[in-house]
Design an enzyme around this catalytic site. Sequence first.
Site, PDB file in Angstrom:
ATOM      1  N   CYS A  25       0.848  -1.192   0.000  1.00 29.12           N
ATOM      2  CA  CYS A  25       0.000   0.000   0.000  1.00 29.12           C
ATOM      3  C   CYS A  25       0.890   1.252   0.000  1.00 29.12           C
ATOM      4  CB  CYS A  25      -0.960  -0.056   1.178  1.00 29.12           C
ATOM      5  SG  CYS A  25      -2.140   1.302   1.276  1.00 29.12           S
ATOM      6  N   ASP A  72      -9.103  -2.772  -7.283  1.00 31.36           N
ATOM      7  CA  ASP A  72      -8.581  -1.883  -6.249  1.00 31.36           C
ATOM      8  C   ASP A  72      -9.316  -0.551  -6.335  1.00 31.36           C
ATOM      9  OD1 ASP A  72      -6.978  -0.017  -4.751  1.00 31.36           O
ATOM     10  OD2 ASP A  72      -5.278  -1.378  -4.947  1.00 31.36           O
ATOM     11  N   HIS A 117      -7.812  -4.097  -3.227  1.00 31.16           N
ATOM     12  CA  HIS A 117      -6.668  -3.530  -2.525  1.00 31.16           C
ATOM     13  C   HIS A 117      -6.424  -4.351  -1.250  1.00 31.16           C
ATOM     14  CE1 HIS A 117      -3.853  -0.269  -1.705  1.00 31.16           C
ATOM     15  NE2 HIS A 117      -4.199  -0.360  -0.436  1.00 31.16           N
TER      16      HIS A 117
END
Length: 297
Positions: free
Chosen positions: A171, A228, A261
């Site tokens: 991330c 995502d 994600h």
Amino acid sequence: MERIHAEAQCLLSPLNPTLTRRIFAMTTLASGFALSTLPVSAQTITTPADGLAAGEVAIPVADGSLPAYRAKPAGQGPFPIILVIQEIFGVHEYIKDVCRRFAREGYLAVAPEMFARQGNAAAYTDTAKLIADIVSKVPDAQVMADLDAAVAWAAGQDGGDASRLGVTGFCWGGRATWLYAAHSPDVKAGVAWYGRLATPATALQTMVPVELTDRIKAPVLGLYGEKDGGIPVEDVEKMRAALAAAGKTESHIHLYPEGPHGFHADYRPSYRPEMAADGWKRCLEWFRANGVAGKAG
């Protein structure tokens, strides 16, 4: 290694006012998982530390001491080094466990707490407030200098081999992985897990991965999810095109169909076991294929 020390000192010198504050908000790492990620999933992976040298360490930087988590095999080094760069939630239990997973593969894995000057990300319960209060205030220059310092510490004091240096992150740390591969000539390979690619620059976060492809100095594997919500496929395609235009054909992005994600984050609802296992396999193979060999390399 002299270059790493010199660049870190330069970035953190009195001539760089962004990085001269000497009061660290964190002097030790948070325990457990970040509060904003609770409750923890029943699928959470726990890697034991037996047979490893694992725990919190302090990394000297020009303006103080940076808390970090380090794990490595208990046997004789030198060991290849993997920088593990945290998510926005700081170096909490998930990142520590990732370090232990790398150590079991023969690596010295070190995860410096990148937000130590700004505050304790793991103590926040509201993600939006965390981003506003801490994440948005972390300068890219500070991040690059702290990663340089972590490499220098690992190679200078902890039995690491800086000639076999890899970097990976998740991330927020995925974006930083691309940036560090553009910053450091010592990196042999990087693996970026769903890090932002085209988010516009700010006054403190001046570096944009899609704009830096001509400066990338080592092969980077990007692992991304098609679904995502924060990184559209359009950005992934922009990065692919930018890598190709820069002649960086050794770098590669793998896009998981239907992948969300955070698909590797086994403590969260976003976790996808099959994608996480495949990504981990690709990650280890990437490092071994690019000169950052662990025990099986």
